[in-house]
Write an enzyme that holds these catalytic residues in place. Structure first.
Site, PDB file in Angstrom:
ATOM      1  N   HIS A   1      20.790  25.164 -10.133  1.00 42.02           N
ATOM      2  CA  HIS A   1      19.372  25.017  -9.838  1.00 42.02           C
ATOM      3  C   HIS A   1      18.738  24.177 -10.922  1.00 42.02           C
ATOM      4  O   HIS A   1      18.960  24.409 -12.108  1.00 42.02           O
ATOM      5  CB  HIS A   1      18.685  26.395  -9.809  1.00 42.02           C
ATOM      6  CG  HIS A   1      19.075  27.206  -8.634  1.00 42.02           C
ATOM      7  ND1 HIS A   1      18.676  26.892  -7.350  1.00 42.02           N
ATOM      8  CD2 HIS A   1      19.844  28.307  -8.521  1.00 42.02           C
ATOM      9  CE1 HIS A   1      19.180  27.777  -6.515  1.00 42.02           C
ATOM     10  NE2 HIS A   1      19.893  28.648  -7.202  1.00 42.02           N
TER      11      HIS A   1
ATOM     12  N   CYS B   1      18.325  20.343  -7.394  1.00 38.16           N
ATOM     13  CA  CYS B   1      17.042  19.806  -6.953  1.00 38.16           C
ATOM     14  C   CYS B   1      16.528  18.876  -8.049  1.00 38.16           C
ATOM     15  O   CYS B   1      16.695  19.167  -9.224  1.00 38.16           O
ATOM     16  CB  CYS B   1      16.028  20.943  -6.762  1.00 38.16           C
ATOM     17  SG  CYS B   1      16.597  22.189  -5.609  1.00 38.16           S
TER      18      CYS B   1
END
Lengths: 525, 404
Positions: free
Chosen positions: B162, B204
């Site tokens: 992440h 991301c």
């Protein structure tokens, strides 16, 4: 002490040369001084400008001796007197290279690079470089050719080590940062169902390897390990060739030969974190691919069946004799590689080891003025080759040490908040001392001790740079600090500020009242 | 006290700096000898999965799939550093114990055999990651956990997990910042720990992680740009979580049809990413990389193609006269005491090592060491101990007499 280090010249070593001309009776015009100056001019032409690190400084000192039937004439060099015994070359038999080498070593002493040019009767000119620090040229050679040959041998062979530029690239310096090399010898039985081979490594280690390791003492601290592995197929393919009656693999397959999935070569326990491991693999193919030969791009079959990968090691494919498989017995036959075969394999290993250090594995030097043959030494490396290696490694180590210390200083500068331990400073200090020692030894011409000190300098510099306490990780971005500390201080600071403001207002009010009271008192009195 | 030491140390370091800068002339003259001429000698891969917990199954599957690909194309375990939290395969919620899949067809078990995880569980921290990259380990760290690359290495650095704008989350408790990564890469370049580096990030806003890089020889590709998310590919209803991310899925699709003999170029890999299929824009950065991507085969980073040189001839060690003698005893006296290469000035070297030893002992330590030396001289330990015990009695008597 520190200012003594400041020197902007590349590291050059002082070299002394000596040329001896024997048997040039018919040319009384050859004086040692004239010869000396012509050799010098030839040599200057051959050296690259500017001189590379690790080569000789440009003011060569050449001593020339002309030995003829009239007696010996020497150049008037005040410092070194040649130890040449006049007339000692009269009875030597030049067809026995080893004997000549020994005789010359005894008479010359072996400290100064020497070339002996003997004007003989044979038409063919032969040039041989010996195991120590001398070479000789025999044959009907004219003065100019003799001078050219001598100059070439001096520059190309003794100074440059048989290479054009005299520089060994970093990929041929397989010494670890702590000055150690671990040689890992692996015998790979690719399919034990066919045959299982063992070897007597102990005897090879004691007889063949230990002189080599001792010879390379100044360059690296070498330790040796060996293991035998089973079920280790290779990952490239080979095809059958009717003409050669064997299985052929070509140089295109070489990069894919090493099957890292199945070959567990990395099981060394002796190697520390910063040592370099070189894998020497002797591969025994299975019965399905036996005999397995390497074909070179020009169509020839390789004589050695071996190849190296720089900084990794080397592989030799050894085919069992006649590929005989004992088809009757169920269990695979355990055999030992015979001593002669093992010796041959180890000769190839020596060739590969030399290649890994940047030297050639063959014994011939081809130069502009002719071919010279290089004698092989029992220690794997001749004296002059060891000199070349020592010089180049000194250069490389000092360069590496300087860049490491430079990076360390830049790192320290860029992170002012980092705390450097005293230990690191001490290591830097010692590293600098060792480097100074190496340079001073180099300027005196002591190749070995300068190599050892330079290794020490590099080791200490690397230790200082890679000290685990220098972690320049900075998590403390401003947002992070703010996010962490504001919940503690913001509410409290808010109350404190409000209280301060209230106090300030109260002070103003009270002050006003006080001043009003004072003026009233003054008015009354 | 720390600060005082730090202060005095700073002075010394500044002095050293000054002289080193002057010494730079010396190194500059040598610098031209070996700058551009390095050749590619080996390949390394550092594969990092920065997430833990069951719902991040896909990140571990990503990393393991890439591990398998890189091994299949030839990089050996000794040159792969795999950092995983490794809590998926034996997780209580895993319906298929000891198996990790990256596709709902369950054809490939990524956790099957020959998986060597170097840093697992709580060892996957930002500090360990930087220690791997910069090489600053404690002495006791084994070789398999170190990145032993040299100036001819091509390194593949793959990170997944992440992430966000200029950071990457490590194990839910730390962050890796983009400027720290740039700093580590800069140190690696200065210490010449790689020739070329390919950074692949699948998180991301991945492209922001390498926005601060400045070292030459670095190529970077991220799965999404700033402000975009990277999405998972599909949900495996049997396992219960998403099993692979889109970017990695298409990367694997590209590599499945290759073997180590192929030489497809990097540009074909980079242009195979379709933004509509990825649902994000795969952005790559080539401004720090000198070579053209059309000329670079993918096996330069994902495979292991080593430079090989043929050995022309054997080096005959023994002269033709002497034959090899089998007896080890005979070889002992065969070793002629050759002129040993003299090492003049050995005293100087001893001096340096002595200085080392002396400085290491402080005053107290010197006393302790002398005591130890005395103890070592005692040969009969038992007698010594019994003498000591016997000595206690008169000492006790004397002290009792003194106190009364």
């Amino acid at each position: 002490m520190l200012s003594a280090q400041i020197e902007s010249n590349p590291l050059l070593f002082p070299c002394h040369f000596q040329a001896i001309f024997v048997g040039f009776d018919s040319k009384p015009s050859m004086t040692p001084d004239a010869l000396g100056s012509s050799i010098l001019s030839q040599m200057t032409k051959l050296t690259s400008k500017p001189p590379q690190c690790g080569t000789c400084s440009t003011n060569y000192s050449i001593a020339v001796t002309v030995d003829s039937s009239l007696g010996c004439i020497q150049t008037r060099n005040l410092e070194d007197t040649s130890s040449w015994r006049c007339g000692s070359m009269g009875t030597t038999d030049f067809s026995d290279d080893e004997g000549v080498d020994k005789a010359l070593a005894d008479s010359l002493g072996g400290k100064v690079y020497s070339v002996v040019v003997v004007h003989g009767d044979r038409e063919e000119v032969r040039a041989v470089v010996g195991k120590y620090r001398h070479a000789w040229v025999v044959g009907r050679v004219s003065e100019a050719e003799a001078v050219a040959r001598a100059a070439e041998i001096f520059v190309k062979v003794f100074v440059n080590g048989g290479k054009e530029e005299g520089l060994i690239h970093g990929e041929f310096m397989p010494v670890g940062a702590d000055g150690k090399i671990v040689l890992s010898f692996n015998l790979l039985n690719s399919d034990p169902q066919d045959w299982v081979y063992d070897w007597d490594f102990q005897s090879i280690d004691e007889t063949l390897l230990s002189p080599v390791i001792e010879a390379l003492e100044s360059v690296a601290n070498i330790s040796v390990e060996s293991q035998v592995l089973y079920h280790t197929p290779k990952s490239s393919f080979s095809h059958w060739d009717d003409e050669q009656e064997s299985y052929i693999f070509s140089t295109k397959d070489l990069p894919f030969f090493v099957n890292s999935n199945e070959w567990h070569l990395d099981t060394s326990i002796a190697a520390g974190g910063r040592s370099k491991i070189l894998q020497i693999v002797v591969y025994i193919p299975s019965a399905r691919e036996c005999p397995l030969l390497l074909q070179l791009p020009n169509g020839e079959i390789s004589k050695t069946n071996g190849f190296i990968s720089p900084m990794w090691g080397g592989v030799i494919v050894w085919n069992p004799k006649d590929c005989l498989k004992d088809s009757e017995s169920q269990h695979p036959l355990r055999r030992t590689i015979s001593q002669q075969d093992l010796q041959k394999v180890f000769e190839v290993v020596m060739g590969q080891f030399r290649q890994l250090f940047g030297l050639k594995s063959n014994n011939v030097y081809v130069g502009a003025s002719g071919t010279s043959s290089l004698l092989a030494s029992e220690r794997g490396f001749t004296e002059w080759e060891l000199d070349v290696l020592s010089r180049q490694h000194t250069c490389f180590n000092l360069h590496s040490c300087a860049t490491t210390l430079g990076s360390l200083s830049r790192l320290v500068q860029s992170l002012p908040r980092m705390i450097i331990m005293d230990e690191i400073g001490k290591q830097v200090m010692y590293s600098l001392e060792a480097a100074t020692l190496a340079r001073s030894n180099a300027s005196l011409g002591l190749y070995d001790s300068s190599a050892v000190s330079s290794r020490q300098a590099r080791y200490l510099a690397e230790d200082a740079f890679f000290h685990p306490s220098i972690m320049s990780v900075s998590y403390y971005s401003f947002e992070h600090c703010f996010a962490v500390y504001s919940p503690f201080f913001l509410p409290v600071s808010m109350h404190v500020l409000l209280a301060a403001l209230r106090e300030w207002r109260r002070y103003k009010q009270e002050n006003k009242k006080y001043l009003a009271w004072k003026t009233k008192v003054k008015k009354d009195s | 006290m720390r600060f005082k030491m730090y202060g005095s140390f700073r002075c010394r370091m500044v002095l050293l700096l000054l002289f080193l800068l002057l010494d730079c002339n010396f190194s500059n003259c040598l610098a031209d000898t070996s700058s551009e001429a390095t050749t590619h000698t080996n390949n390394w891969a550092v594969l990092v999965c920065t997430s833990r917990f069951w719902f991040n199954y896909r990140h571990m599957a990503n990393t393991l799939s890439l591990y398998r690909t890189v091994k299949r194309l030839g990089i050996p375990d000794e040159r792969i550093i795999l950092m995983l939290a490794d809590d998926m395969a034996c997780n209580a919620r895993n319906k298929y114990p000891a198996q990790v899949f990256n596709n709902e067809n369950h054809k490939l078990n990524l956790y099957g055999d020959n998986v060597e995880v170097d840093y697992r569980g709580y060892e996957v921290t930002v500090e360990n990651f930087f220690r791997v990259l910069t090489g600053r380990h404690e002495n006791a760290v084994p070789r398999s956990k170190r990145l032993l690359s040299d100036e001819g290495s091509h390194i593949l650095l793959y990170m997944t997990g992440h992430g966000g704008d200029e950071f990457l989350k490590f194990q839910d408790s730390e962050e890796l910042q983009s400027h720290d990564l740039a700093d580590a890469v800069k140190q690696m370049k200065e210490k010449r720990r790689f020739k070329e580096l390919l950074i692949m990030v699948d998180t991301c806003q991945a492209a922001t992680l390498f926005s601060q890089l400045q070292s030459p020889g670095v190529l970077a590709i991220g799965s999404s740009m700033k402000g975009e998310n990277s999405y998972s590919h599909h949900l495996d209803s049997d396992v219960g979580v998403s099993v692979v991310d889109r970017f990695t899925f298409y990367t694997l699709g590209f590599f499945e049809r290759l073997n180590m003999y192929n030489n497809d170029s990097l540009i074909s890999l980079f242009s195979s990413y379709n933004p509509s299929m990825l649902m994000s824009t795969a952005y790559y950065r080539t401004d720090l990389y000198q070579r053209h991507l059309e000329e670079v085969p993918v096996t330069n980073f994902f495979g292991s193609v080593m430079e090989m040189i043929h050995t022309d001839s054997a080096y005959s060690l023994l002269s033709r006269k002497e034959s090899f003698r089998v007896e080890i005893k005979m070889s002992a006296d065969k070793s002629v005491p050759d002129k040993k290469r003299l090492m003049d000035n050995p005293s100087d070297l001893d001096q340096i090592s002595e200085l080392n030893i002396e400085d290491q002992h402080g005053a107290l330590k010197r006393i302790w060491s002398t005591i130890q030396k005395e103890m070592e001289k005692v040969e009969d330990v038992d007698a010594f101990v019994s003498y000591g015990l016997v000595l206690i009695v008169p000492l006790l008597a004397v002290s009792m007499w003194l106190t009364w």
